[in-house]
Structure formats: structure tokens, C-alpha cells
Enzyme design. Structure first.
Site, short mmCIF file in Angstrom:
data_model
loop_
_atom_site.label_atom_id
_atom_site.label_comp_id
_atom_site.label_asym_id
_atom_site.label_seq_id
_atom_site.Cartn_x
_atom_site.Cartn_y
_atom_site.Cartn_z
N GLN A 1 -4.79 -2.11 9.90
CA GLN A 1 -4.66 -3.41 9.24
C GLN A 1 -5.29 -4.51 10.08
O GLN A 1 -5.00 -4.66 11.26
CB GLN A 1 -3.16 -3.71 9.02
CG GLN A 1 -2.88 -5.02 8.31
CD GLN A 1 -3.44 -5.06 6.89
OE1 GLN A 1 -3.28 -4.11 6.12
NE2 GLN A 1 -4.12 -6.15 6.55
N ASP B 1 -11.12 2.84 4.53
CA ASP B 1 -11.47 1.43 4.32
C ASP B 1 -12.99 1.26 4.24
O ASP B 1 -13.46 0.20 3.82
CB ASP B 1 -10.93 0.57 5.48
CG ASP B 1 -9.68 -0.19 5.11
OD1 ASP B 1 -9.42 -0.36 3.89
OD2 ASP B 1 -8.95 -0.63 6.01
N LYS C 1 0.86 -1.20 0.00
CA LYS C 1 0.00 0.00 0.00
C LYS C 1 0.88 1.24 0.00
O LYS C 1 0.63 2.21 -0.72
CB LYS C 1 -0.90 0.01 1.24
CG LYS C 1 -2.05 -0.97 1.17
CD LYS C 1 -2.75 -1.07 2.51
CE LYS C 1 -3.64 -2.31 2.54
NZ LYS C 1 -4.00 -2.75 3.87
#
Ligand code: NDP
Length: 284
Positions: A94, A117, A50
Site C-alpha cells: 500500500q 498492482d 480490498k
């Protein structure tokens, strides 16, 4: 019939080129903060990817790598600091987090304007209510992008989604419904899955069962999107029996090289959206 392959790598690269051009014209760089707790090897690799992808298009990306024994309060404090940092536009934590941490509370602590997200209840609610300001999870958004860029208008198509997780199946169902598909969501308790799949114009497999979707289930000419990532005998494969299904489908995504590359790209797209929302005078 042999299906045309939907090439996620090329589609993702084209979109990243477009994003890079947009970022190059901004007065400052959009900034993504990634929070990683512990030493899960796959998570470390995902987050480095990322970061590389963000930097390649001119964005800033900092990984906050915390030790495994980080407490809930320490993690909440870091997120609070990032929420209040005006330079930070997007925050992702994460998953999976170490077991002693409460993931739901952590996700809900992220400012919804920075929830790139799209996992928080606020953004899920906006999506469910067909509000276009929703920040939508990257993988389902990548699937929608691939479908729209392959089929054009999706109105009236019958889509069958196999999988009902909060990060793939459910948000994708809302996205497709919002785009006027007729949507069926299947899961592990669904009765007679093959007959349900055989009615679909669009099949999305997101169940995490290697090569489960068979040629015999697919209506001739259907479009098949494979979200699954499974490792069998050391090789990556999807949830679709690709070699056989491609004989009846009209379009199909491969694994690897299909949905995967679109996911990180859509995360960057969300980060740019968050930046523009937070700097509304720059929005055209
Ligand atoms: P989850 O395990 O959270 O959900 C799987 C879903 O599939 C559940 O709803 C489950 O049903 C359903 N399911 C499981 N077995 C069957 C079956 N035999 N028949 C019908 N339905 C079944 O997985 P995720 O949604 O997180 O991920 C799905 C797949 O996509 C995984 O392979 C994952 O690695 C991959 N993935 C890929 C991404 C990418 O970028 N390409 C990103 C995210 C995920 P039930 O609810 O009843 O348990």
C-alpha cells in the site's frame, strides 16, 4: 444532449459476479497478500475494502500490517518471504509508504509474476511493448474496461488523457495506444489544454484538480471518464465539472460511483490472472 451515465458500481458488480464464478471452479483459492506500513487512515480503509472484496468472491486476502518504524530491510525480508511462498499469488504494498522507506526499491523487490498492482518496471515495460502478458495497474485497466463496454471497438478514436502519473496517465496511454486509439497525454505544463481537449472523442481526466474540465472544452458527443477523487467542502467530486459537462457529452462517469469501484475489481481480476499463470495447467 444529456449524457448517459456509465455506472461503475453496476459494471464492477457484474464483473465481480463473473470472477466469483470462476474462483468457485478452482481447486484452491487465489491468495492476495497486502502489505501495509504505518497507520494512515485512508490506507487502512482501502486495504480493508480490498480484503472484503476479495473474500466476497472467494479469494483469500491477508493484510500484513507493520508498524510505522519498520525498516527497509524488514520490509524487504517480508516481501522476499511472500515472493517465495507458493501459496501467495499476488502481492501489493500500500502506497504511500512512510518517508524513511525507499518505495521504488520496495516495488522492484516484488516478484513480477506476483506484481498484481503492475507498478514494477518489468510489467510497465511489457505494457509499453504491447505484450499481452503484462500485469496492468488496476485503475487504467478499469478505465479501458469501461470504455470497451460502453463504446465497443476503440480503433481510431482520439483520446486525450489529462495526467501523466505512473499509476494512471502513462499506463492508460499505453493501453489505449495498444487498442489503436490516437493518444494525446496532457499535463500541468501543457499549453492551451481546452483546445486540445476539444479535439477528443474520449477525454480521461486524471489530474486531481476538482471540477477542472469544463463544458466548453468538450466536443459534442464525446465520452468523458473522470478518474479524479477530490474532497470539496466535505463532499467527494471528480476532476470534471460533471453537472455541466453531462449536457454535451454522450457518455460520462460520475464521482463517486464511476472509476472507483472498478479499481478494486481489476485488482481482483489481476490476482486471478496471477493465480492462473502460476498454475498454468488450470488455464483453458
Ligand atoms: P498525480 O498527482 O500523481 O498526477 C497528476 C497529474 O495531473 C500529473 O501528471 C500533473 O501534471 C497533472 N496535472 C495536475 N494539475 C494539472 C493541470 N492544472 N492541468 C493539467 N494537468 C495537470 O495523481 P494520480 O495520477 O495519482 O491521480 C490523479 C487523480 O486520480 C487524483 O485525483 C487521484 O485521487 C485519482 N485516483 C483515483 C483512483 C481511482 O480508483 N478512482 C486511483 C488513482 C488515483 P505534472 O506531471 O506536470 O505534474
Amino acid at each position: 444532449m444529456t449524457a448517459q451515465i456509465i455506472d461503475g458500481k453496476i459494471m464492477a458488480q457484474n464483473l465481480r459476479d463473473e470472477l466469483a464464478q470462476k474462483v468457485a471452479h478452482l481447486p484452491t483459492s487465489p491468495y492476495l497478500a497486502v502489505v501495509l506500513v504505518g497507520n494512515d487512515e485512508a490506507s487502512i480503509i482501502y486495504d480493508r475494502n480490498k480484503q472484503k472484496a476479495a473474500e466476497a468472491i472467494g479469494m483469500k486476502c491477508k493484510i500484513h500490517h507493520l508498524p510505522e518504524e519498520t525498516t527497509q530491510n524488514d520490509l524487504l525480508q517480508l516481501i522476499d518471504n511472500l515472493n517465495h511462498d507458493v501459496l501467495v499469488n499476488g502481492i501489493i504494498v500500500q502506497m504511500p509508504l512512510p518517508k524513511h522507506l525507499n518505495s521504488n526499491e520496495i516495488v522492484e523487490s516484488i516478484d513480477h509474476a506476483k506484481d498484481v498492482d503492475g507498478f514494477g518496471i518489468y510489467n510497465l515495460g511489457l505494457l509499453h511493448a504491447n505484450d499481452s502478458s503484462a500485469m496492468v495497474a488496476a485503475t487504467p485497466q478499469g478505465v479501458l474496461y469501461m470504455l470497451q463496454h460502453t463504446l465497443g471497438n476503440l480503433t481510431g478514436k482520439h483520446a486525450v488523457i489529462i495526467g501523466r502519473s505512473n499509476i494512471v496517465g502513462r499506463p492508460l496511454a499505453s493501453l489505449l495506444l495498444n487498442n489503436h486509439c490516437t493518444v494525446t497525454i496532457a499535463h500541468s505544463k501543457t499549453v492551451d489544454l481546452p483546445s486540445i481537449v476539444s479535439k477528443a472523442d474520449i477525454v480521461v481526466a486524471a489530474c486531481g484538480v476538482a471540477k477542472m474540465v469544463k463544458k466548453e472544452w468538450i466536443k459534442e458527443g464525446a465520452t468523458v471518464i473522470d478518474v479524479g477523487i477530490n474532497r470539496v467542502d466535505g463532499k467527494i467530486c471528480g476532476d470534471v465539472d460533471f453537472d455541466n459537462v453531462k449536457e454535451v457529452a454522450s457518455y460520462i462517469t460520475p464521482v463517486p460511483g464511476g472509476v472507483g469501484p472498478m479499481t478494486v475489481t481489476m485488482l481482483l481480476n489481476n490476482t486471478l490472472r496471477a493465480y492462473l499463470n502460476q498454475n498454468s495447467s488450470l488455464k483453458k
